[in-house]
Write a protein that holds these residues in place. Structure first.
Motif, PDB file in Angstrom:
ATOM      1  N   GLU A  66       0.673  -1.199  -0.047  1.00 28.18           N
ATOM      2  CA  GLU A  66       0.222  -0.167   0.042  1.00 28.18           C
ATOM      3  C   GLU A  66       0.875   1.369  -0.065  1.00 28.18           C
ATOM      4  O   GLU A  66       0.511   2.118  -0.821  1.00 28.18           O
ATOM      5  CB  GLU A  66      -1.149   0.154   1.249  1.00 28.18           C
ATOM      6  CG  GLU A  66      -1.986  -0.920   1.144  1.00 28.18           C
ATOM      7  CD  GLU A  66      -2.696  -1.210   2.450  1.00 28.18           C
ATOM      8  OE1 GLU A  66      -2.565  -0.320   3.441  1.00 28.18           O
ATOM      9  OE2 GLU A  66      -3.628  -2.025   2.548  1.00 28.18           O
ATOM     10  N   ILE A  69       2.402   1.441  -3.495  1.00 26.75           N
ATOM     11  CA  ILE A  69       1.475   2.161  -4.413  1.00 26.75           C
ATOM     12  C   ILE A  69       1.293   3.721  -4.402  1.00 26.75           C
ATOM     13  O   ILE A  69       0.931   4.376  -5.207  1.00 26.75           O
ATOM     14  CB  ILE A  69      -0.128   1.373  -3.946  1.00 26.75           C
ATOM     15  CG1 ILE A  69      -0.037   0.171  -4.568  1.00 26.75           C
ATOM     16  CG2 ILE A  69      -1.194   2.333  -4.815  1.00 26.75           C
ATOM     17  CD1 ILE A  69      -1.507  -0.738  -4.098  1.00 26.75           C
ATOM     18  N   LEU A  70       1.182   4.137  -2.976  1.00 30.75           N
ATOM     19  CA  LEU A  70       1.166   5.603  -2.793  1.00 30.75           C
ATOM     20  C   LEU A  70       2.473   6.348  -3.390  1.00 30.75           C
ATOM     21  O   LEU A  70       2.492   7.452  -4.138  1.00 30.75           O
ATOM     22  CB  LEU A  70       1.027   5.891  -1.552  1.00 30.75           C
ATOM     23  CG  LEU A  70       1.164   7.702  -0.956  1.00 30.75           C
ATOM     24  CD1 LEU A  70       0.063   8.137  -1.648  1.00 30.75           C
ATOM     25  CD2 LEU A  70       1.123   7.511   0.416  1.00 30.75           C
ATOM     26  N   ILE A  72       4.160   5.258  -5.995  1.00 32.94           N
ATOM     27  CA  ILE A  72       3.991   5.072  -7.497  1.00 32.94           C
ATOM     28  C   ILE A  72       3.042   6.178  -7.823  1.00 32.94           C
ATOM     29  O   ILE A  72       3.290   7.050  -8.974  1.00 32.94           O
ATOM     30  CB  ILE A  72       3.668   3.811  -8.057  1.00 32.94           C
ATOM     31  CG1 ILE A  72       4.621   2.577  -7.478  1.00 32.94           C
ATOM     32  CG2 ILE A  72       3.281   3.695  -9.315  1.00 32.94           C
ATOM     33  CD1 ILE A  72       4.044   1.352  -7.876  1.00 32.94           C
ATOM     34  N   ALA A  73       2.254   6.412  -7.146  1.00 28.39           N
ATOM     35  CA  ALA A  73       1.056   7.663  -7.605  1.00 28.39           C
ATOM     36  C   ALA A  73       1.680   8.816  -7.346  1.00 28.39           C
ATOM     37  O   ALA A  73       1.411   9.577  -8.231  1.00 28.39           O
ATOM     38  CB  ALA A  73       0.082   7.572  -6.479  1.00 28.39           C
ATOM     39  N   VAL A  74       2.475   9.123  -6.294  1.00 29.11           N
ATOM     40  CA  VAL A  74       3.111  10.405  -6.258  1.00 29.11           C
ATOM     41  C   VAL A  74       4.181  10.637  -7.478  1.00 29.11           C
ATOM     42  O   VAL A  74       4.272  11.638  -7.981  1.00 29.11           O
ATOM     43  CB  VAL A  74       4.210  10.415  -4.955  1.00 29.11           C
ATOM     44  CG1 VAL A  74       5.014  11.677  -5.064  1.00 29.11           C
ATOM     45  CG2 VAL A  74       3.031  10.480  -3.732  1.00 29.11           C
ATOM     46  N   GLY A  76       3.898   9.396 -10.303  1.00 28.33           N
ATOM     47  CA  GLY A  76       3.013   9.418 -11.460  1.00 28.33           C
ATOM     48  C   GLY A  76       2.489  11.116 -11.652  1.00 28.33           C
ATOM     49  O   GLY A  76       2.587  11.377 -12.561  1.00 28.33           O
ATOM     50  N   VAL A  77       2.118  11.770 -10.615  1.00 29.40           N
ATOM     51  CA  VAL A  77       1.633  12.915 -10.504  1.00 29.40           C
ATOM     52  C   VAL A  77       3.053  13.832 -10.762  1.00 29.40           C
ATOM     53  O   VAL A  77       2.636  14.829 -11.732  1.00 29.40           O
ATOM     54  CB  VAL A  77       1.015  13.450  -9.082  1.00 29.40           C
ATOM     55  CG1 VAL A  77       0.846  14.661  -8.967  1.00 29.40           C
ATOM     56  CG2 VAL A  77      -0.195  12.524  -9.004  1.00 29.40           C
ATOM     57  N   ILE A 221       1.946  15.828  -3.683  1.00 29.18           N
ATOM     58  CA  ILE A 221       0.791  15.775  -4.719  1.00 29.18           C
ATOM     59  C   ILE A 221       0.287  17.136  -4.773  1.00 29.18           C
ATOM     60  O   ILE A 221      -0.084  17.685  -5.884  1.00 29.18           O
ATOM     61  CB  ILE A 221      -0.102  14.762  -4.401  1.00 29.18           C
ATOM     62  CG1 ILE A 221       0.487  13.371  -4.618  1.00 29.18           C
ATOM     63  CG2 ILE A 221      -1.274  14.836  -5.277  1.00 29.18           C
ATOM     64  CD1 ILE A 221      -0.184  12.134  -4.456  1.00 29.18           C
TER      65      ILE A 221
END
Length: 230
Positions: A66, A69-70, A72-74, A76-77, A221
């Motif tokens: 988890e 995933i955060l 990777i999300a950061v 990506g942004v 983010i």
């Protein structure tokens, strides 16, 4: 037309799988897990909060992913907003919104309270409802309020991202220590018969690492969105 027919067939297939999967509902979803946690959760994990005991001990593997995933999300942004991150500043959006003075006054009063509450939720996550993920979100909100209190404040996003990545590596390393002490990967590194206070040290440390990582990720983010003017 073909796309609509394909969509209907796909939905029908999903419905068929769903109906077949719930035929053994009573067999699959029973109380065995709940009863096990009630009987052994406190002694095994040392956590008064069963949720924290599960996600930082029994299912620490899931929590690591988890956090990944955060991360990777950061990333990506940051990748999407990278092209104009130096062209605008965080004040662009706030100037445009023209924050009311009353909101700024309440933000000044609320900021220290929210920051302390977030830290409390993180540190006491094994004793009461809360933990690193929830407390990290509260701390991030408190930090972001600073934008409304003083719009001249700046955040070095790249520095924040570096710390966030470092914290994730430390998180994985600490979670892996159990392999050397207990022969099991991703669980409490204190032995199963250790005292509750010793187990609480691991839970508190992990909550602090997760809380710091989550808060920095969310700040990065939001800051990226502000610099994009969105």
């Amino acid at each position: 037309m073909i796309r609509r027919i394909s969509l209907v067939l796909l939905l029908g297939f999903i419905l068929f799988i769903f109906i077949n999967s719930i035929q053994d509902f009573d067999l699959i979803y029973n109380d065995d897990g709940k009863l096990f946690y009630y009987a052994n959760g406190f002694q095994d994990t040392g956590s008064y909060n069963y949720v924290t005991g599960i996600y930082l001990d029994y299912r620490l593997f899931d929590s690591i992913f988890e956090a990944a995933i955060l991360l990777i999300a950061v990333a990506g942004v940051m990748f999407i907003s990278e092209h104009s991150i130096d062209e605008k500043n965080a004040m662009f959006m706030l100037d445009k919104q023209k924050t009311p003075e009353l909101f700024i006054t309440f933000s000044r009063l609320l900021y220290p309270i929210m920051l302390l509450f977030g830290i409390y939720v993180i540190v006491n996550g094994h004793l009461s409802p809360g933990g690193g993920f929830q407390g990290g979100a509260i701390v991030a909100t408190a930090i972001l309020i600073l934008y409304y209190i003083d719009i001249t404040k700046t955040v070095n996003v790249h520095f924040v991202l570096t710390i966030e990545k470092t914290l994730f590596i430390v998180l994985v390393l600490v979670a892996s220590l159990s392999y050397f002490t207990r022969g099991v990967l991703f669980t409490n590194f204190f032995k199963l018969d250790a005292s509750l206070d010793q187990k609480a040290i691991f839970l508190t440390l992990m909550n602090i690492l997760i809380g710091a990582k989550v808060s920095l990720g969310l700040v990065a983010i939001f800051t990226a969105f502000l610099k994009e003017g969105r």
